[in-house]
Design a protein around this motif. Structure first.
Motif, PDB file in Angstrom:
ATOM      1  N   PRO A   1     -39.705  -3.690  -2.851  1.00 54.46           N
ATOM      2  CA  PRO A   1     -39.206  -4.694  -1.751  1.00 54.46           C
ATOM      3  C   PRO A   1     -38.265  -5.632  -2.393  1.00 54.46           C
ATOM      4  O   PRO A   1     -37.224  -6.341  -1.680  1.00 54.46           O
ATOM      5  CB  PRO A   1     -40.642  -5.269  -1.588  1.00 54.46           C
ATOM      6  N   THR A   2     -38.566  -6.238  -3.684  1.00 49.85           N
ATOM      7  CA  THR A   2     -37.582  -7.343  -4.042  1.00 49.85           C
ATOM      8  C   THR A   2     -35.999  -6.713  -4.369  1.00 49.85           C
ATOM      9  O   THR A   2     -35.122  -7.237  -4.208  1.00 49.85           O
ATOM     10  CB  THR A   2     -38.154  -7.782  -5.470  1.00 49.85           C
ATOM     11  N   ALA A   3     -36.407  -5.424  -5.037  1.00 56.69           N
ATOM     12  CA  ALA A   3     -34.768  -4.832  -5.285  1.00 56.69           C
ATOM     13  C   ALA A   3     -34.002  -4.510  -3.950  1.00 56.69           C
ATOM     14  O   ALA A   3     -32.709  -4.858  -4.028  1.00 56.69           O
ATOM     15  CB  ALA A   3     -34.896  -3.481  -6.236  1.00 56.69           C
ATOM     16  N   MET A   4     -34.847  -4.031  -3.083  1.00 50.91           N
ATOM     17  CA  MET A   4     -34.185  -3.626  -1.714  1.00 50.91           C
ATOM     18  C   MET A   4     -33.504  -4.907  -1.026  1.00 50.91           C
ATOM     19  O   MET A   4     -32.631  -4.842  -0.414  1.00 50.91           O
ATOM     20  CB  MET A   4     -35.331  -2.898  -0.802  1.00 50.91           C
ATOM     21  N   GLY A   5     -34.481  -6.051  -1.267  1.00 49.87           N
ATOM     22  CA  GLY A   5     -33.926  -7.367  -0.615  1.00 49.87           C
ATOM     23  C   GLY A   5     -32.878  -7.765  -1.132  1.00 49.87           C
ATOM     24  O   GLY A   5     -31.845  -8.292  -0.493  1.00 49.87           O
ATOM     25  N   ILE A   6     -32.660  -7.679  -2.668  1.00 44.41           N
ATOM     26  CA  ILE A   6     -31.410  -8.080  -3.160  1.00 44.41           C
ATOM     27  C   ILE A   6     -29.945  -7.275  -2.519  1.00 44.41           C
ATOM     28  O   ILE A   6     -28.920  -7.686  -2.240  1.00 44.41           O
ATOM     29  CB  ILE A   6     -31.463  -8.061  -4.726  1.00 44.41           C
TER      30      ILE A   6
ATOM     31  N   TRP B   1     -39.427 -10.697   0.104  1.00 39.96           N
ATOM     32  CA  TRP B   1     -40.510 -11.338  -0.871  1.00 39.96           C
ATOM     33  C   TRP B   1     -41.610 -11.984  -0.522  1.00 39.96           C
ATOM     34  O   TRP B   1     -42.634 -11.796  -0.903  1.00 39.96           O
ATOM     35  CB  TRP B   1     -39.498 -12.510  -1.457  1.00 39.96           C
ATOM     36  N   LEU B   2     -41.569 -12.381   1.013  1.00 39.80           N
ATOM     37  CA  LEU B   2     -42.941 -12.936   1.457  1.00 39.80           C
ATOM     38  C   LEU B   2     -43.876 -11.586   1.911  1.00 39.80           C
ATOM     39  O   LEU B   2     -45.097 -11.909   1.945  1.00 39.80           O
ATOM     40  CB  LEU B   2     -42.538 -13.598   2.985  1.00 39.80           C
ATOM     41  N   ALA B   3     -43.135 -10.574   2.196  1.00 41.19           N
ATOM     42  CA  ALA B   3     -43.968  -9.303   2.659  1.00 41.19           C
ATOM     43  C   ALA B   3     -44.373  -8.431   1.554  1.00 41.19           C
ATOM     44  O   ALA B   3     -45.114  -7.670   1.748  1.00 41.19           O
ATOM     45  CB  ALA B   3     -43.177  -8.619   3.736  1.00 41.19           C
TER      46      ALA B   3
ATOM     47  N   ARG C   1     -45.362  -5.534   9.850  1.00 40.63           N
ATOM     48  CA  ARG C   1     -44.961  -5.740  11.067  1.00 40.63           C
ATOM     49  C   ARG C   1     -44.909  -7.311  11.342  1.00 40.63           C
ATOM     50  O   ARG C   1     -44.147  -7.733  12.464  1.00 40.63           O
ATOM     51  CB  ARG C   1     -46.232  -5.084  11.987  1.00 40.63           C
ATOM     52  N   PRO C   2     -46.086  -8.060  10.850  1.00 39.37           N
ATOM     53  CA  PRO C   2     -45.773  -9.497  11.246  1.00 39.37           C
ATOM     54  C   PRO C   2     -44.310 -10.196  11.099  1.00 39.37           C
ATOM     55  O   PRO C   2     -43.645 -10.957  11.782  1.00 39.37           O
ATOM     56  CB  PRO C   2     -47.054 -10.166  10.500  1.00 39.37           C
ATOM     57  N   TRP C   3     -43.940  -9.667   9.953  1.00 39.57           N
ATOM     58  CA  TRP C   3     -42.833 -10.249   9.162  1.00 39.57           C
ATOM     59  C   TRP C   3     -41.416  -9.660  10.121  1.00 39.57           C
ATOM     60  O   TRP C   3     -40.483 -10.418  10.414  1.00 39.57           O
ATOM     61  CB  TRP C   3     -42.500 -10.073   7.841  1.00 39.57           C
ATOM     62  N   LEU C   4     -41.718  -8.289  10.436  1.00 40.28           N
ATOM     63  CA  LEU C   4     -40.598  -7.906  11.229  1.00 40.28           C
ATOM     64  C   LEU C   4     -40.600  -8.517  12.804  1.00 40.28           C
ATOM     65  O   LEU C   4     -39.658  -8.472  13.333  1.00 40.28           O
ATOM     66  CB  LEU C   4     -40.736  -6.192  11.514  1.00 40.28           C
ATOM     67  N   ALA C   5     -41.828  -8.638  13.167  1.00 40.45           N
ATOM     68  CA  ALA C   5     -41.626  -9.397  14.743  1.00 40.45           C
ATOM     69  C   ALA C   5     -41.375 -10.603  14.576  1.00 40.45           C
ATOM     70  O   ALA C   5     -40.520 -11.103  15.478  1.00 40.45           O
ATOM     71  CB  ALA C   5     -43.215  -9.383  15.009  1.00 40.45           C
ATOM     72  N   LEU C   6     -41.377 -11.446  13.439  1.00 43.73           N
ATOM     73  CA  LEU C   6     -40.922 -12.817  13.292  1.00 43.73           C
ATOM     74  C   LEU C   6     -39.754 -12.553  13.463  1.00 43.73           C
ATOM     75  O   LEU C   6     -38.703 -13.476  13.907  1.00 43.73           O
ATOM     76  CB  LEU C   6     -41.263 -13.383  12.028  1.00 43.73           C
ATOM     77  N   GLY C   7     -38.766 -11.899  12.885  1.00 40.13           N
ATOM     78  CA  GLY C   7     -37.312 -11.551  12.639  1.00 40.13           C
ATOM     79  C   GLY C   7     -36.833 -11.223  13.956  1.00 40.13           C
ATOM     80  O   GLY C   7     -35.909 -11.721  14.190  1.00 40.13           O
ATOM     81  N   MET C   8     -37.391 -10.192  14.770  1.00 38.18           N
ATOM     82  CA  MET C   8     -37.035 -10.074  16.065  1.00 38.18           C
ATOM     83  C   MET C   8     -37.074 -11.324  17.024  1.00 38.18           C
ATOM     84  O   MET C   8     -36.008 -11.396  17.851  1.00 38.18           O
ATOM     85  CB  MET C   8     -37.960  -9.032  16.592  1.00 38.18           C
TER      86      MET C   8
ATOM     87  N   THR D   1     -34.835  -8.239   9.312  1.00 37.39           N
ATOM     88  CA  THR D   1     -35.408  -7.039   9.701  1.00 37.39           C
ATOM     89  C   THR D   1     -34.471  -6.195   9.233  1.00 37.39           C
ATOM     90  O   THR D   1     -34.966  -4.660   9.291  1.00 37.39           O
ATOM     91  CB  THR D   1     -34.915  -7.054  11.408  1.00 37.39           C
ATOM     92  N   PHE D   2     -33.248  -6.238   8.799  1.00 41.18           N
ATOM     93  CA  PHE D   2     -32.508  -4.943   8.226  1.00 41.18           C
ATOM     94  C   PHE D   2     -32.958  -4.454   6.915  1.00 41.18           C
ATOM     95  O   PHE D   2     -33.404  -3.440   6.634  1.00 41.18           O
ATOM     96  CB  PHE D   2     -31.143  -5.463   7.963  1.00 41.18           C
ATOM     97  N   ALA D   3     -33.412  -5.489   6.075  1.00 38.86           N
ATOM     98  CA  ALA D   3     -33.933  -5.141   4.766  1.00 38.86           C
ATOM     99  C   ALA D   3     -35.363  -4.568   4.931  1.00 38.86           C
ATOM    100  O   ALA D   3     -35.979  -3.660   4.378  1.00 38.86           O
ATOM    101  CB  ALA D   3     -34.069  -6.543   4.062  1.00 38.86           C
ATOM    102  N   LEU D   4     -36.424  -5.334   5.799  1.00 38.87           N
ATOM    103  CA  LEU D   4     -37.676  -4.586   6.088  1.00 38.87           C
ATOM    104  C   LEU D   4     -37.711  -3.544   6.531  1.00 38.87           C
ATOM    105  O   LEU D   4     -38.690  -2.451   6.301  1.00 38.87           O
ATOM    106  CB  LEU D   4     -38.491  -5.669   6.853  1.00 38.87           C
TER     107      LEU D   4
END
Length: 400
Positions: free
Chosen positions: A136-141, A267-269, A276-283, A315-318
């Motif tokens: 998750p961290t590397a993909m986020g970067i 990072w938060l996820a 799903r909660p973080w994806l829903a927040l992004g949407m 949402t792209f990263a997640l």
């Protein structure tokens, strides 16, 4: 101590190379829209035809990733394959220094799309392989670097074009970034890994076919929002009376917020397999921003654009992380990611073309923003289909 420090140094250097490669993947798209008025004036393009400068690379990113990306990865390996993609992007940008008509400009967009497709098909597998415990961290970067590259294209292309009094320079300057990325990528030492057999199974054989297509549709709808905003956000605000540089700055603001969210949400996820909660927040953030652009575009533009950017970046990263979550084996996860991105970008390619068509027949972008807001509502509903219980057992079945 020294022996254990060497792999860590190699991973850090490789991550720096991945970051720079990510920066090269969006300027060919985002550099167009702030310069669209000058390009249309010089080439005689309609809005609908000009949308091909975004549609074609996105379509190529999908089709080429789906059909040729994995094959090139197997034949060339990840190092040479990604280098080939960087060469294609650099040549496309260099070509834009000299093009004088619409057909060659569109051809350069297709060539850039092929290069981007190769890299995007191979890089998630590279990340899964070298950063398994910190995916998750590397993909986020990596995702943040992609978004940052988009911001650079939007912010600096009109500045370069104005300083040199030539829109060609604003489009072509990014050949230098691709060349720099190529040098760093090729010269960076890889951390030592045990040899792995590359599976021959298709994405449909490693996860249920229905789930693979659902992931692809989900990724495609997310990137439909991104493609339309990149293609038409500056034109929308220029229609509201703002200048090219100010409109480009708003697109850069959107991408700056994408960078922030692409780093923050993964990072938060990271500690919870349920994304799903973080994806829903992004949407939801995307939806708020789109509604603001519809209801009050002249007031609070930075807030609306920033809200869209936060939603898109996260949402792209997640969504990429969600795809990789489905499989533990790096090569199989990379194949699934190539499938999801291939189909997804082909879906996303329709969006800027449709937006340009709606703008041509209605004289306004508002109907298109309404359609994108409906898209965001659909995505929120789809998000809750991705409970981790649906793929944790699959990980156990396919892990080697």
């Amino acid at each position: 101590m020294n022996a254990s420090a060497a792999p860590d140094r190699d991973r850090s250097r490789l991550l720096a190379a991945i970051l720079l490669v990510g920066l090269t993947l969006r300027p060919t798209l985002t550099s167009v829209s702030p310069l669209l008025s000058a390009i249309r004036e010089a080439t005689g393009m309609t809005y609908q035809l000009a949308s091909m400068l975004t549609v074609l690379p996105v379509l190529t990113m999908g089709g080429f990733a789906l059909l040729a990306g994995p094959m090139l990865g197997r034949r060339l390996g990840e190092r040479a394959g990604i280098a080939t993609g960087l060469v294609a992007i650099g040549l496309a940008c260099a070509l834009r220094f000299f093009v004088t008509d619409a057909s060659w400009l569109i051809a350069s967009a297709g060539l850039a799309g092929c290069g981007i497709a190769i890299i995007q098909a191979l890089m998630p597998g590279v990340i899964k392989q070298h950063y398994a415990a910190r995916t998750p961290t590397a993909m986020g970067i990596y995702s943040a670097a992609i978004m940052a590259g988009g911001g650079l294209g939007a912010a600096f292309s009109p500045v370069v074009a104005q300083r040199l009094h030539d829109w060609h320079a604003g489009l072509g300057v990014w050949a230098g970034l691709a060349a720099f990325g190529l040098v760093l990528w090729w010269g960076t030492r890889r951390p030592a890994l045990a040899p792995r057999r590359i599976p021959t199974a298709s994405a449909g054989a490693t996860v249920p076919r229905r789930r693979a297509w659902l992931l692809a549709l989900y990724f495609g709808l997310i990137n439909s929002l991104y493609a339309s905003m990149v293609a038409w956000l500056p034109a929308f605000y220029m229609q509201q009376g703002r200048g090219a540089q100010e409109s480009g700055a708003l697109l850069a603001c959107m991408t700056a917020c994408q960078v922030l969210a692409a780093l923050a949400l993964p990072w938060l996820a990271r500690r919870n397999p349920d994304r799903r909660p973080w994806l829903a927040l992004g949407m939801s953030l995307m939806l708020v921003g789109l509604l603001g652009c519809i209801v009050s575009p002249a007031h609070g533009a930075v807030a609306w654009v920033g809200s869209v950017g936060l939603g898109l970046g996260g949402t792209f990263a997640l969504s990429l992380i969600l795809t990789l979550d489905h499989l533990d084996h790096p090569e199989q996860a990379g194949q699934l990611s190539a499938f999801v991105q291939g189909v997804g970008f082909m879906i996303a390619a329709v969006s800027p073309f449709a937006t340009g068509w709606i703008r041509d027949i209605s004289g306004s972008f508002s109907p298109a923003w309404i359609a994108l807001a409906i898209n965001a509502v659909i995505l929120i509903a789809m998000t809750w289909r991705f409970h981790p219980a649906g793929y944790q057992g699959q990980n156990q079945a396919t892990a080697e």
